[in-house]
Design an enzyme around this catalytic site. Structure first.
Site, PDB file in Angstrom:
ATOM      1  CB  VAL A   1      37.584  14.629  81.617  1.00 13.61           C
ATOM      2  CG1 VAL A   1      36.408  14.027  80.853  1.00 13.61           C
ATOM      3  CG2 VAL A   1      38.226  15.744  80.795  1.00 13.61           C
TER       4      VAL A   1
ATOM      5  CE  LYS B   1      45.701  13.443  73.472  1.00 13.21           C
ATOM      6  NZ  LYS B   1      45.224  14.352  74.541  1.00 13.21           N
TER       7      LYS B   1
ATOM      8  CD  GLU C   1      32.517  13.116  68.521  1.00 12.84           C
ATOM      9  OE1 GLU C   1      33.434  13.808  68.031  1.00 12.84           O
ATOM     10  OE2 GLU C   1      31.704  12.478  67.838  1.00 12.84           O
TER      11      GLU C   1
ATOM     12  CB  VAL D   1      39.479  13.911  67.649  1.00 11.60           C
ATOM     13  CG1 VAL D   1      39.920  15.000  66.669  1.00 11.60           C
ATOM     14  CG2 VAL D   1      40.354  12.678  67.488  1.00 11.60           C
TER      15      VAL D   1
ATOM     16  N   GLY E   1      37.625  17.739  71.653  1.00 13.81           N
ATOM     17  CA  GLY E   1      36.798  18.109  72.795  1.00 13.81           C
ATOM     18  C   GLY E   1      35.320  17.983  72.488  1.00 13.81           C
TER      19      GLY E   1
ATOM     20  N   GLY F   1      47.081  26.971  82.721  1.00 13.88           N
ATOM     21  CA  GLY F   1      46.657  25.578  82.727  1.00 13.88           C
ATOM     22  C   GLY F   1      46.364  25.014  81.359  1.00 13.88           C
TER      23      GLY F   1
ATOM     24  CG  ASP G   1      47.199  16.429  71.536  1.00 11.05           C
ATOM     25  OD1 ASP G   1      46.705  15.685  72.397  1.00 11.05           O
ATOM     26  OD2 ASP G   1      46.524  17.253  70.884  1.00 11.05           O
TER      27      ASP G   1
ATOM     28  CE  LYS H   1      43.693  16.050  70.577  1.00 15.19           C
ATOM     29  NZ  LYS H   1      43.685  17.464  71.036  1.00 15.19           N
TER      30      LYS H   1
END
Length: 432
Positions: free
Chosen positions: A17, A108, A132, A135, A137, A190, A204, A208
């Site tokens: 990212v 997150k 933003e 959570v 994407g 991946g 995870d 979120k």
């Protein structure tokens, strides 16, 4: 701060990212600068190893391994963090906000564990904290809860917010693969990490959901408030039986409010096939918000990956840079003041799917039915499947009428001790 040459950004993290963010800022012409209306400059980028090859070409001197080069630089207006993890990111956020820097993050874990404190600190320092990308994407659920849906009393949030688990469950459902095989495939593509624990055990998703519930209900929640169950116990026959009953199996993250309390839960659930969430497949995410004014609103899109997450980070960066340009005072999320109790999972009232491996002989179902009845659980339907002559065993699948979680757990304990019951194969909650 001196902004004569534009707005300056310090970037922490240059992975998938971070590379996307850096590419957008360094492109000539820069789409970010064009949308802000003035130059937005990438001034410094924090990395672990300067010598590591990268897929983005960077100007000389922009890389650093020292966080102080960003945190102590008075000319950096905005900190963009895409490193992940709570340590040392939380401390970096505190320092940056206290120094008057705006913060944009995809983190997150930090927002779930310390978001309430950091939002309060940002308000006190009159800076912006936007998250933003933490959570969903590229799904704009965070901003909508803070802004467009802020007037609503939110009854519930039902989400699929982990692309890895959704991919695995889609493969198990459509290709009838076992969990281990589907996980290995996700890792090969991946979608899953070498250590997939955070994804497949619901950690995870719990992070979120904590962020979403905090925004929706105006209360401080923590990840430990979320009941959490992973997907590793699911077996191929569960998907087969679910289809026979007209359901899909999805890993849901749910927040429900009633009677002054909120219940937060992450677990695999049976969802009716006609429900929109049942048809969210692969690495896609979705979030359904039910509010008193808006009714039910569904957000759907790519929940992870370089493109969607970079899109969310850059969107927050553009919004923040416009505020810096105009010397505007950020609005940000509301104060967290309303006190709502967290209701334990034992108070859940829903229907249940129960799969048992039993001795293939007469009278077994009567014993099981009695154990359920003694716990005030009534049976809606029963399937007896897959009798095995060599082991003299069979599988029984029971769908219950609505019952209390604590009663179901007690019944399962008693059923597991019945002599004809070889194994309690699975129990899956049903979300209509």
């Amino acid at each position: 701060m001196n902004r004569g040459s534009g707005i300056n950004v310090g970037l922490m993290g240059l992975g998938v990212v971070g590379g996307g963010v850096a590419s957008a800022l360094l492109r000539d012409p820069s789409p970010v600068s064009a949308r802000v209306g003035c130059p937005v400059n990438l001034r410094r980028t924090l990395v672990r190893d300067i010598s590591r090859p990268r897929d983005v070409e960077l100007p000389p001197g922009i890389l650093t391994t020292n966080a102080e080069d960003i945190l102590d630089d008075p000319d950096i207006d905005i900190l963009v963090e895409v490193m992940g993890g709570s340590d040392p990111a939380t401390d970096y956020f505190r320092r940056a906000i206290s120094a008057g820097k705006h913060v944009v993050t995809a983190n997150k874990e930090v927002m779930a564990k310390d978001g309430a404190e950091l939002m309060s600190l940002a308000r006190a320092n009159r800076v912006s904290l936007l998250f933003e990308a933490s959570v969903g994407g590229g799904i704009p659920i965070v901003g909508c809860l803070m802004n467009e849906l802020a007037a609503n009393d939110v009854y519930s949030i039902r989400t699929i917010i982990n692309g890895t688990t959704n991919y695995i469950l889609t493969r198990m459902a459509h290709q009838r693969t076992a969990f281990a095989e589907a996980l290995a495939e996700a890792q090969g593509l991946g979608y899953a990490e070498a250590d997939p624990t955070n994804d497949v055990e619901g950690i995870d998703a719990a992070y979120k959901l904590t962020v979403l519930a905090t925004l929706a209900y105006g209360c401080r929640f923590r990840p430990e408030d979320v009941y959490r169950q992973g997907i590793s116990a699911l077996e191929p026959q569960d998907f087969r039986y679910a289809r026979e009953f007209g359901y899909s199996i999805k890993s849901l993250a749910i927040a429900d409010r009633d009677d002054g309390g909120v219940q937060l839960r992450v677990y695999p659930a049976l969802v009716p096939e006609e429900n929109m969430l049942a048809n969210v497949n692969g690495v896609y995410n979705a979030a359904e918000v039910d509010g008193d004014l808006c009714g039910r609103v569904l957000f759907h899109g790519m929940g992870a990956g370089r493109g969607p997450t970079t899109s969310a980070v850059l969107g927050d960066l553009i919004e923040t840079a416009r505020m810096v340009r105009d010397d505007a005072v950020p609005g940000g999320p509301r104060e967290l003041s309303r006190g709502l109790a967290v209701r334990p999972i034992d108070e859940l009232h829903t229907r249940y799917y129960i799969r048992l491996e039993v001795a293939d002989r007469a009278g077994v179902l009567a014993q099981i039915a009695k154990a359920l009845g003694d716990c005030d659980i009534s049976i809606a339907s029963v399937l007896q499947k897959d009798a095995h002559a060599e082991t003299q065993s069979a599988e029984i699948v029971i769908m219950t009428h609505p019952a209390r979680e604590s009663s179901v757990q007690q019944a399962l304990l008693e059923i597991s001790q019945l002599s004809p019951v070889r194994r309690v194969g699975n129990m899956i909650r049903i979300e209509e």
